[in-house]
Design a protein around this motif. Structure first.
Motif, PDB file in Angstrom:
ATOM      1  N   THR A  91       3.379 -32.587   8.223  1.00  0.00           N
ATOM      2  CA  THR A  91       2.250 -33.839   8.586  1.00  0.00           C
ATOM      3  C   THR A  91       2.749 -34.810   8.907  1.00  0.00           C
ATOM      4  N   PHE A  92       3.820 -35.412   7.982  1.00  0.00           N
ATOM      5  CA  PHE A  92       4.405 -36.935   8.068  1.00  0.00           C
ATOM      6  C   PHE A  92       5.102 -36.586   9.207  1.00  0.00           C
ATOM      7  N   GLY A  93       5.885 -35.608   9.319  1.00  0.00           N
ATOM      8  CA  GLY A  93       7.149 -35.699  10.231  1.00  0.00           C
ATOM      9  C   GLY A  93       6.395 -35.347  11.768  1.00  0.00           C
ATOM     10  N   PRO A 122      -6.095 -28.494   9.163  1.00  0.00           N
ATOM     11  CA  PRO A 122      -7.585 -28.542   9.734  1.00  0.00           C
ATOM     12  C   PRO A 122      -7.619 -29.658  10.562  1.00  0.00           C
ATOM     13  N   ARG A 123      -6.903 -30.860  10.378  1.00  0.00           N
ATOM     14  CA  ARG A 123      -7.288 -31.966  11.446  1.00  0.00           C
ATOM     15  C   ARG A 123      -6.676 -31.594  12.742  1.00  0.00           C
ATOM     16  N   TRP A 124      -5.811 -30.580  12.798  1.00  0.00           N
ATOM     17  CA  TRP A 124      -5.281 -30.377  14.230  1.00  0.00           C
ATOM     18  C   TRP A 124      -5.903 -29.270  14.859  1.00  0.00           C
ATOM     19  N   ARG A 125      -6.175 -29.152  16.292  1.00  0.00           N
ATOM     20  CA  ARG A 125      -6.558 -27.998  16.794  1.00  0.00           C
ATOM     21  C   ARG A 125      -5.654 -26.956  16.815  1.00  0.00           C
ATOM     22  N   GLN A 126      -6.116 -25.652  16.940  1.00  0.00           N
ATOM     23  CA  GLN A 126      -5.308 -24.503  16.817  1.00  0.00           C
ATOM     24  C   GLN A 126      -5.442 -23.672  18.110  1.00  0.00           C
ATOM     25  N   GLN A 127      -4.363 -23.083  18.569  1.00  0.00           N
ATOM     26  CA  GLN A 127      -4.263 -22.275  19.852  1.00  0.00           C
ATOM     27  C   GLN A 127      -3.588 -21.240  19.640  1.00  0.00           C
ATOM     28  N   LEU A 128      -4.282 -19.944  19.275  1.00  0.00           N
ATOM     29  CA  LEU A 128      -3.611 -18.732  19.108  1.00  0.00           C
ATOM     30  C   LEU A 128      -3.110 -18.015  20.373  1.00  0.00           C
ATOM     31  N   VAL A 129      -1.900 -17.660  20.427  1.00  0.00           N
ATOM     32  CA  VAL A 129      -1.257 -16.779  21.575  1.00  0.00           C
ATOM     33  C   VAL A 129      -1.139 -15.421  21.343  1.00  0.00           C
ATOM     34  N   ASP A 130      -1.385 -14.444  22.255  1.00  0.00           N
ATOM     35  CA  ASP A 130      -1.523 -13.096  21.955  1.00  0.00           C
ATOM     36  C   ASP A 130       0.138 -12.682  21.848  1.00  0.00           C
ATOM     37  N   ARG A 131       0.302 -11.802  20.701  1.00  0.00           N
ATOM     38  CA  ARG A 131       1.593 -11.716  20.094  1.00  0.00           C
ATOM     39  C   ARG A 131       2.352 -10.348  21.038  1.00  0.00           C
ATOM     40  N   LEU A 132       3.445 -10.586  21.445  1.00  0.00           N
ATOM     41  CA  LEU A 132       4.226  -9.518  22.368  1.00  0.00           C
ATOM     42  C   LEU A 132       4.351  -8.316  21.518  1.00  0.00           C
ATOM     43  N   ALA A 133       4.091  -7.049  21.840  1.00  0.00           N
ATOM     44  CA  ALA A 133       4.256  -5.937  21.196  1.00  0.00           C
ATOM     45  C   ALA A 133       5.827  -5.503  21.034  1.00  0.00           C
ATOM     46  N   ASP A 134       6.036  -5.141  19.735  1.00  0.00           N
ATOM     47  CA  ASP A 134       7.266  -4.493  19.332  1.00  0.00           C
ATOM     48  C   ASP A 134       8.571  -5.661  19.287  1.00  0.00           C
ATOM     49  N   VAL A 135       8.038  -7.095  19.157  1.00  0.00           N
ATOM     50  CA  VAL A 135       9.356  -8.005  19.234  1.00  0.00           C
ATOM     51  C   VAL A 135       9.102  -8.499  17.770  1.00  0.00           C
ATOM     52  N   ASP A 136      10.371  -8.630  16.914  1.00  0.00           N
ATOM     53  CA  ASP A 136      10.171  -8.933  15.658  1.00  0.00           C
ATOM     54  C   ASP A 136      11.830  -9.424  15.246  1.00  0.00           C
ATOM     55  N   ALA A 137      11.623 -10.663  14.724  1.00  0.00           N
ATOM     56  CA  ALA A 137      13.098 -11.179  14.478  1.00  0.00           C
ATOM     57  C   ALA A 137      13.780 -10.480  13.305  1.00  0.00           C
ATOM     58  N   THR A 138      12.826  -9.988  12.294  1.00  0.00           N
ATOM     59  CA  THR A 138      13.735  -9.028  11.228  1.00  0.00           C
ATOM     60  C   THR A 138      14.415  -8.064  11.777  1.00  0.00           C
ATOM     61  N   ALA A 139      13.560  -7.330  12.757  1.00  0.00           N
ATOM     62  CA  ALA A 139      14.273  -6.010  13.347  1.00  0.00           C
ATOM     63  C   ALA A 139      15.495  -6.407  14.016  1.00  0.00           C
ATOM     64  N   MET A 140      15.330  -7.417  15.006  1.00  0.00           N
ATOM     65  CA  MET A 140      16.328  -8.059  15.701  1.00  0.00           C
ATOM     66  C   MET A 140      17.653  -8.187  14.907  1.00  0.00           C
ATOM     67  N   ARG A 141      17.307  -8.954  13.819  1.00  0.00           N
ATOM     68  CA  ARG A 141      18.646  -9.129  12.715  1.00  0.00           C
ATOM     69  C   ARG A 141      19.250  -8.122  12.481  1.00  0.00           C
TER      70      ARG A 141
END
Length: 341
Positions: A91-93, A122-141
Motif C-alpha cells: 500500500t505504501f509503495g 478493499p480500498r482499491w477496485r478489483q478487475q479479474l481477468v480470465d486465466r489462460l488454460a494450461d499456463v503455469d509458472a511452476t510447470a514452466m520452471r
C-alpha cells in the motif's frame, strides 16, 4: 478534475509466461500507468525463486512496446510472511508511485489459494481477468530446469512463453547460475520423494552476544554458501529447544554447556508459513539465546553440515538479506528488528 487511473499487477513472475503477460495487457487497457509489484524481492535464489527481481523485471519488459515500457513502474516487495506488514508495504509503495489521489485498480486472476492477496486491499477496485488454460509458472520452471538441454526445453515451452522471453531465458541458461539452479531443483525433488509427511519440525538457534549474531554458511545441496542461523530437523522424542541447542553445538562447536545455553533463552517464536521453504512444509521453532557482552566472543568453527561459523555485528545484517537462507532474514528481524517499516 479527472483522477489518474493506475493499475496494479501483483506477482512473483518467476518465469514470465503468456498468462501473466495477458494480465499486463489488460492492465494497460484499463489505466494510464501500471505498477508491477515484484514479490519475494531481495531474498536469495531458491527453486521457487530462481530469478532475482532485476532479472524478472527484464523478462517483463522483454515483451512490451516502448510506449508500454514508459507507462510501467516496478515495486519490489520482500517476503515478510506477515500479511499485515506485506499489505502495508504494498500500500505504501503503490501510493508513493501512483500518488494519493489516484484511482487504483488491482488486476489479477483467481488462480488458487495463493491468490488471496487480491482481497487484501478493499480500498482499491478489483478487475479479474480470465486465466489462460494450461499456463503455469511452476510447470514452466520444471520444464526449464529438469531438461537435459535448455534449448529443447524452450522449444517445448514455445506455446506458453513468448519469443522475447524465450530469447532472454536462452541467454540466461548460458550463465553459471543456470547449472546451480538445476542442481538445487533436482535436490529438492529428491528431498520431497524422501520426506513425504504433511509437515516436518525443525529447531533453530538465534544466538547473540552483545551486538553480535552467530551465523553459519551452508554446505548444500540446499542454499549452498548462503548464511543461516544454526538449526535442523527435530529428532524422535526430542524437545524443540533441545533440538536447537543440539544443532547449535553440532554446527558451530559452541563452547558453552547446554545448561548454560538454555539459561540464556530469551524467547521463542514459530515460523510456519507454508511457503517459507522450497523443500516442502517445514515448520520451525526459532529460539533466541541472548548473552550479554563478553570479554571476547566465544570461539566457533563450522562443522557437521556447514562450511563455516562466524560472528556478525547486527549492523551488518540488514545488507545481507539476499545472502540469507530461506526466511532466516525474517527470523532475525523478528528477534532483532532489522527492517524499518
Amino acid at each position: 478534475m479527472t483522477r489518474k487511473t493506475v493499475a496494479v499487477v501483483v506477482g512473483r513472475w518467476q518465469l514470465v509466461h503468456q498468462g501473466q503477460e495477458a494480465l499486463f495487457q489488460a492492465a494497460f487497457g484499463l489505466a494510464q500507468e501500471v505498477i508491477a509489484v515484484l514479490g519475494s524481492a531481495f531474498k536469495a535464489r531458491d527453486p521457487r525463486n530462481p530469478f532475482v527481481h532485476e532479472e524478472r523485471r527484464q523478462m517483463l519488459l522483454a515483451n512490451l512496446t516502448p510506449a508500454q515500457r514508459e507507462r510501467l513502474h516496478f515495486l519490489p516487495v520482500r517476503d515478510y510472511f506477515d500479511d499485515r506488514r506485506w499489505n502495508a508495504a504494498v500500500t505504501f509503495g503503490v501510493t508513493a508511485l501512483a500518488g494519493e489521489n489516484a484511482d487504483i485498480v488491482v488486476v489479477g486472476h483467481q488462480k488458487d489459494h495463493t491468490s488471496y492477496y487480491l482481497n487484501n486491499f478493499p480500498r482499491w477496485r478489483q478487475q479479474l481477468v480470465d486465466r489462460l488454460a494450461d499456463v503455469d509458472a511452476t510447470a514452466m520452471r520444471r520444464v526449464f530446469f529438469e531438461a537435459e538441454d535448455p534449448d529443447a526445453a524452450l522449444a517445448v515451452m514455445a506455446p506458453h512463453v513468448s519469443e522475447p522471453v524465450r530469447a532472454w531465458l536462452q541467454a540466461w541458461s548460458r550463465l553459471p547460475e543456470y547449472e546451480r539452479r538445476k542442481r538445487e531443483h533436482a535436490a529438492v525433488a529428491a528431498y520431497r520423494q524422501k520426506y513425504t509427511a504433511v509437515a516436518y519440525m525443525t529447531g533453530d538457534a538465534v544466538v547473540t552476544v552483545g551486538q553480535h549474531v552467530l551465523l553459519v554458511r551452508r554446505k548444500g545441496p540446499f542454499g549452498e554458501d548462503l548464511w543461516a542461523v544454526p538449526g535442523g530437523h527435530l529428532e524422535r522424542g526430542e524437545r524443540l529447544v533441545a533440538c536447537a541447542i543440539r544443532e547449535l553445538v553440532e554446527e558451530t562447536q559452541f563452547p558453552l554447556l547446554p545448561a548454560t545455553i538454555l539459561a540464556a533463552l530469551q524467547g521463542a517464536a514459530t515460523f510456519e508459513d507454508p511457503l517459507r521453504s522450497a523443500r516442502g512444509r517445514l515448520i520451525t521453532m526459532a529460539h533466541h539465546f541472548r548473552f550479554g557482552d563478553m570479554a571476547s566472543l566465544p570461539e566457533v568453527v563450522g562443522s557437521d553440515d556447514v562450511k563455516e561459523a562466524r560472528w556478525f555485528h547486527r549492523d551488518e545484517l540488514a545488507a545481507m538479506e539476499s545472502q540469507l537462507f530461506e526466511d532466516h532474514f525474517v527470523i532475525l528481524d523478528h528477534f532483532l528488528g532489522l527492517i524499518r517499516d
